[in-house]
Design a protein around this motif. Structure first.
Motif, mmCIF file in Angstrom:
data_model
loop_
_atom_site.group_PDB
_atom_site.id
_atom_site.type_symbol
_atom_site.label_atom_id
_atom_site.label_comp_id
_atom_site.label_asym_id
_atom_site.label_seq_id
_atom_site.Cartn_x
_atom_site.Cartn_y
_atom_site.Cartn_z
ATOM 1 N N ASN A 1 23.470 -61.753 73.913
ATOM 2 C CA ASN A 1 22.383 -60.784 73.785
ATOM 3 C C ASN A 1 22.486 -59.585 74.710
ATOM 4 O OD1 ASN A 1 21.036 -62.015 71.685
ATOM 5 N ND2 ASN A 1 19.804 -63.288 73.027
ATOM 6 N N ASP A 2 23.011 -59.771 75.919
ATOM 7 C CA ASP A 2 23.030 -58.647 76.850
ATOM 8 C C ASP A 2 24.314 -57.838 76.789
ATOM 9 O OD1 ASP A 2 24.759 -60.420 78.144
ATOM 10 O OD2 ASP A 2 24.039 -59.858 80.126
ATOM 11 N N LEU A 3 25.107 -58.026 75.734
ATOM 12 C CA LEU A 3 26.378 -57.328 75.597
ATOM 13 C C LEU A 3 26.445 -56.631 74.247
ATOM 14 C CD1 LEU A 3 28.513 -57.772 77.872
ATOM 15 C CD2 LEU A 3 29.828 -59.006 76.201
ATOM 16 N N THR A 4 26.776 -55.354 74.256
ATOM 17 C CA THR A 4 26.972 -54.637 72.995
ATOM 18 C C THR A 4 28.421 -54.793 72.554
ATOM 19 O OG1 THR A 4 27.594 -52.570 74.064
ATOM 20 C CG2 THR A 4 25.219 -52.925 73.654
ATOM 21 N N ALA A 5 28.703 -54.467 71.307
ATOM 22 C CA ALA A 5 30.071 -54.555 70.805
ATOM 23 C C ALA A 5 31.023 -53.662 71.608
ATOM 24 C CB ALA A 5 30.111 -54.220 69.316
ATOM 25 N N PRO A 6 30.659 -52.408 71.933
ATOM 26 C CA PRO A 6 31.571 -51.603 72.752
ATOM 27 C C PRO A 6 31.801 -52.187 74.147
ATOM 28 C CG PRO A 6 29.993 -50.186 71.638
ATOM 29 C CD PRO A 6 29.549 -51.609 71.419
ATOM 30 N N GLN A 7 30.767 -52.773 74.742
ATOM 31 C CA GLN A 7 30.945 -53.401 76.050
ATOM 32 C C GLN A 7 31.899 -54.590 75.938
ATOM 33 O OE1 GLN A 7 26.891 -54.304 77.063
ATOM 34 N NE2 GLN A 7 26.589 -52.376 78.143
ATOM 35 N N TYR A 8 31.750 -55.364 74.876
ATOM 36 C CA TYR A 8 32.648 -56.502 74.690
ATOM 37 C C TYR A 8 34.075 -56.026 74.461
ATOM 38 C CZ TYR A 8 34.900 -60.667 73.041
ATOM 39 O OH TYR A 8 35.792 -61.682 72.889
ATOM 40 N N PHE A 9 34.239 -54.930 73.719
ATOM 41 C CA PHE A 9 35.578 -54.385 73.496
ATOM 42 C C PHE A 9 36.230 -54.040 74.837
ATOM 43 C CE2 PHE A 9 38.580 -50.943 72.869
ATOM 44 C CZ PHE A 9 39.383 -51.452 71.858
ATOM 45 N N ILE A 10 35.459 -53.455 75.741
ATOM 46 C CA ILE A 10 35.989 -53.115 77.065
ATOM 47 C C ILE A 10 36.378 -54.384 77.819
ATOM 48 C CG2 ILE A 10 35.384 -52.165 79.337
ATOM 49 C CD1 ILE A 10 33.730 -50.036 77.785
ATOM 50 N N LEU A 11 35.518 -55.390 77.795
ATOM 51 C CA LEU A 11 35.851 -56.659 78.457
ATOM 52 C C LEU A 11 37.128 -57.253 77.881
ATOM 53 C CD1 LEU A 11 32.619 -58.788 79.014
ATOM 54 C CD2 LEU A 11 34.036 -57.633 80.704
ATOM 55 N N GLN A 12 37.218 -57.245 76.567
ATOM 56 C CA GLN A 12 38.381 -57.805 75.888
ATOM 57 C C GLN A 12 39.654 -57.041 76.267
ATOM 58 O OE1 GLN A 12 38.178 -57.612 71.600
ATOM 59 N NE2 GLN A 12 38.506 -59.804 71.481
ATOM 60 N N THR A 13 39.551 -55.717 76.323
ATOM 61 C CA THR A 13 40.694 -54.887 76.687
ATOM 62 C C THR A 13 41.125 -55.167 78.120
ATOM 63 O OG1 THR A 13 39.989 -53.161 75.147
ATOM 64 C CG2 THR A 13 41.512 -52.501 76.897
ATOM 65 N N LEU A 14 40.157 -55.246 79.028
ATOM 66 C CA LEU A 14 40.489 -55.498 80.429
ATOM 67 C C LEU A 14 40.989 -56.923 80.654
ATOM 68 C CD1 LEU A 14 37.598 -53.561 82.207
ATOM 69 C CD2 LEU A 14 39.981 -52.842 81.882
ATOM 70 N N SER B 1 39.697 -43.010 81.005
ATOM 71 C CA SER B 1 40.345 -42.166 80.000
ATOM 72 C C SER B 1 41.098 -43.011 78.974
ATOM 73 C CB SER B 1 41.311 -41.184 80.656
ATOM 74 O OG SER B 1 40.607 -40.295 81.486
ATOM 75 N N GLU B 2 41.779 -44.033 79.449
ATOM 76 C CA GLU B 2 42.513 -44.914 78.529
ATOM 77 C C GLU B 2 41.546 -45.637 77.600
ATOM 78 O OE1 GLU B 2 46.378 -46.155 81.200
ATOM 79 O OE2 GLU B 2 44.459 -47.098 81.651
ATOM 80 N N LEU B 3 40.442 -46.110 78.149
ATOM 81 C CA LEU B 3 39.448 -46.806 77.325
ATOM 82 C C LEU B 3 38.800 -45.853 76.326
ATOM 83 C CD1 LEU B 3 37.750 -49.057 80.010
ATOM 84 C CD2 LEU B 3 39.264 -49.798 78.158
ATOM 85 N N ALA C 1 30.673 -41.461 77.624
ATOM 86 C CA ALA C 1 30.226 -42.684 76.939
ATOM 87 C C ALA C 1 30.854 -43.916 77.586
ATOM 88 C CB ALA C 1 30.563 -42.625 75.452
ATOM 89 N N VAL C 2 32.137 -43.839 77.888
ATOM 90 C CA VAL C 2 32.818 -44.970 78.542
ATOM 91 C C VAL C 2 32.269 -45.177 79.944
ATOM 92 C CG1 VAL C 2 35.034 -45.776 79.461
ATOM 93 C CG2 VAL C 2 34.915 -44.840 77.166
ATOM 94 N N THR C 3 32.009 -44.099 80.647
ATOM 95 C CA THR C 3 31.439 -44.206 81.990
ATOM 96 C C THR C 3 30.101 -44.938 81.936
ATOM 97 O OG1 THR C 3 32.570 -42.201 82.708
ATOM 98 C CG2 THR C 3 30.666 -42.900 84.007
ATOM 99 N N ASN C 4 29.272 -44.583 80.981
ATOM 100 C CA ASN C 4 27.976 -45.245 80.806
ATOM 101 C C ASN C 4 28.159 -46.743 80.516
ATOM 102 O OD1 ASN C 4 25.134 -45.478 80.472
ATOM 103 N ND2 ASN C 4 25.388 -45.251 78.267
ATOM 104 N N LEU C 5 29.059 -47.063 79.609
ATOM 105 C CA LEU C 5 29.316 -48.469 79.260
ATOM 106 C C LEU C 5 29.848 -49.250 80.460
ATOM 107 C CD1 LEU C 5 30.981 -47.882 75.781
ATOM 108 C CD2 LEU C 5 28.792 -49.036 76.171
ATOM 109 N N THR C 6 30.786 -48.656 81.170
ATOM 110 C CA THR C 6 31.385 -49.375 82.299
ATOM 111 C C THR C 6 30.418 -49.497 83.468
ATOM 112 O OG1 THR C 6 32.477 -47.352 83.086
ATOM 113 C CG2 THR C 6 33.763 -48.817 81.652
#
Length: 127
Positions: free
Chosen positions: A14-27, A36-38, A48-53
């Motif tokens: 519930n506390d994770l959006t799909a883009p946030q999960y994509f970042i976790l998965q990538t890392l 920049s890579e993300l 947008a990435v800065t906000n997500l991270t």
């Protein structure tokens, strides 16, 4: 299949959006990445990435590492807590999809994969 998993992120955690999960998965798959890579991988803006991270860092799922050679370069790395969440997401995905493919023959699965690959190749890219 990775994109399929990302689509389930909101359902699974519930506390994770799909883009946030994509970042976790990538890392989880890479040692470190910068924003920049993300942004390039996600086809979104740097802000947008800065906000997500920032949100992921506040939850303790990722950490920022400042380059020792150039302090302007900041890298992102998944934390142990982030790895636990990412692993839990994969397990929950497996539970949800268990049996999904059991009635498919190997030939049907190969055809399905080939069809999806063809669909992705033909998908119009927006600039």
């Amino acid at each position: 299949m990775t994109h399929f998993v990302v689509g389930y992120a909101k359902i699974l955690e519930n506390d994770l959006t799909a883009p946030q999960y994509f970042i976790l998965q990538t890392l989880a798959a890479a040692e470190m990445r910068n924003c920049s890579e993300l942004a390039g991988a996600m086809d979104v803006t740097l802000p947008a990435v800065t906000n997500l991270t920032n949100k992921l860092a506040r939850k303790g799922y990722i950490e920022r590492i400042v380059s020792e050679t150039d302090r302007r370069n900041v890298y992102l790395r998944i934390t142990d807590k982030g790895r636990e969440v990412e692993a839990r997401m994969i397990e929950r995905y497996k539970e949800l999809t268990e049996g999904l493919w059991s009635d498919f023959s190997e030939k049907e699965i190969d055809l399905l994969i080939a069809s999806f690959e063809k669909m992705i190749r033909n998908f119009p890219i927006k600039s």
